[in-house]
Design a protein around this motif. Sequence first.
Motif, PDB file in Angstrom:
ATOM      1  N   ALA A  69      10.808  26.774 111.247  1.00  0.00           N
ATOM      2  CA  ALA A  69      10.760  27.771 112.315  1.00  0.00           C
ATOM      3  C   ALA A  69      12.135  27.908 112.970  1.00  0.00           C
ATOM      4  O   ALA A  69      12.617  29.021 113.231  1.00  0.00           O
ATOM      5  CB  ALA A  69       9.706  27.396 113.350  1.00  0.00           C
ATOM      6  N   ARG A  70      12.773  26.768 113.239  1.00  0.00           N
ATOM      7  CA  ARG A  70      14.087  26.814 113.875  1.00  0.00           C
ATOM      8  C   ARG A  70      15.147  27.394 112.944  1.00  0.00           C
ATOM      9  O   ARG A  70      16.014  28.159 113.364  1.00  0.00           O
ATOM     10  CB  ARG A  70      14.493  25.407 114.325  1.00  0.00           C
ATOM     11  N   ARG A  71      15.083  27.042 111.660  1.00  0.00           N
ATOM     12  CA  ARG A  71      16.088  27.525 110.717  1.00  0.00           C
ATOM     13  C   ARG A  71      15.888  29.000 110.366  1.00  0.00           C
ATOM     14  O   ARG A  71      16.862  29.732 110.143  1.00  0.00           O
ATOM     15  CB  ARG A  71      16.053  26.685 109.434  1.00  0.00           C
ATOM     16  N   ASN A  72      14.649  29.445 110.309  1.00  0.00           N
ATOM     17  CA  ASN A  72      14.344  30.801 109.885  1.00  0.00           C
ATOM     18  C   ASN A  72      14.289  31.774 111.056  1.00  0.00           C
ATOM     19  O   ASN A  72      14.791  32.891 110.980  1.00  0.00           O
ATOM     20  CB  ASN A  72      13.001  30.812 109.136  1.00  0.00           C
ATOM     21  N   LEU A  73      13.653  31.345 112.159  1.00  0.00           N
ATOM     22  CA  LEU A  73      13.433  32.223 113.308  1.00  0.00           C
ATOM     23  C   LEU A  73      14.268  31.846 114.523  1.00  0.00           C
ATOM     24  O   LEU A  73      14.245  32.555 115.526  1.00  0.00           O
ATOM     25  CB  LEU A  73      11.946  32.200 113.696  1.00  0.00           C
ATOM     26  N   ASN A  74      14.981  30.719 114.422  1.00  0.00           N
ATOM     27  CA  ASN A  74      15.771  30.215 115.549  1.00  0.00           C
ATOM     28  C   ASN A  74      14.904  29.980 116.779  1.00  0.00           C
ATOM     29  O   ASN A  74      15.331  30.173 117.918  1.00  0.00           O
ATOM     30  CB  ASN A  74      16.919  31.175 115.883  1.00  0.00           C
TER      31      ASN A  74
END
Length: 309
Positions: free
Chosen positions: A119-124
Amino acid sequence: MDFGVTSLDGLPLPPRVTICEVGPRDGLQNESTVLPVEVKAEFVERLVDAGHTVVETTSFVHPRWVPQLADAENLLRALTPVPGVRYPVLVPNPRGLDRALDLGVQDVAVFGSVTETFARRNLNRTVDQSLKMFAPVVARAREAGLRVRGYLSMCFGDPWEGEVSPRQVLDAATRMMALGCTELSLGDTIGVATPGRVIAVLDALIASGIGVDSIAVHFHDTYGQALANALTALRRGVTTFDASAGGLGGCPYAGSATGNLATEDLLWQLHGLGIDTGIDLQKMVDTSTWLAKELGRPSPSRTVTALAG
């Protein structure tokens, strides 16, 4: 030849399934070659001519993140919708929904994650933050009468967090459906699922009250398990399968992932079981052969290779 199989090991098989063709969006967004809008439009039209009734056409993600789909508006304007065919687009946020509504789109999708790292890597954003971002998007889309698909990535494993538990998938799935999504697509983003994991996840969701008729599956073939996983889901009652023409696509945020399950390989299996898809396999082979030339590389689909002549 099909053998009219109605059950396997006592479990009934559905007489018909729907294939959500994701090649124009999920496939092309992961190709290094950026195709002209005219070629993309012909690709979509060929898919519809082959019999597809659901073709995920493009994405309204910012061009900086997905330059391959920067021409989304132009592509949609170039298409003449065919009655009875759905052309969903991915919308990441309220601005993406605005763009879709301005163009008369009737089907949209949001893309979330089961795991925090992805989630953090894809959607920040964290999983919680991404769901909060989706909430007004889904609500407005539903108020406008649109169908909304909720994608959940990393449902079976994550390259940073390892194996994902069915309970973790259930939590994210329940929250995604509570937003008002009309369909949930379970993504094996890095292709690590096996039939046992598929059974565990599907059984958990179905037991919780999420209807199997609202569940789709999205398999990648990293470990050669995509067809086995699809058959397993079929036996559990799933009737919507994501697949990509010629096996296009991977995942730009998960380096180990190979292509999506090839539509032609899935068709070969389904038609061999006597299951109706409404899709002409040879037209799909011809389409993927044509597209492979446009991309300058062969199709990874074994069925395309076998039938291309």
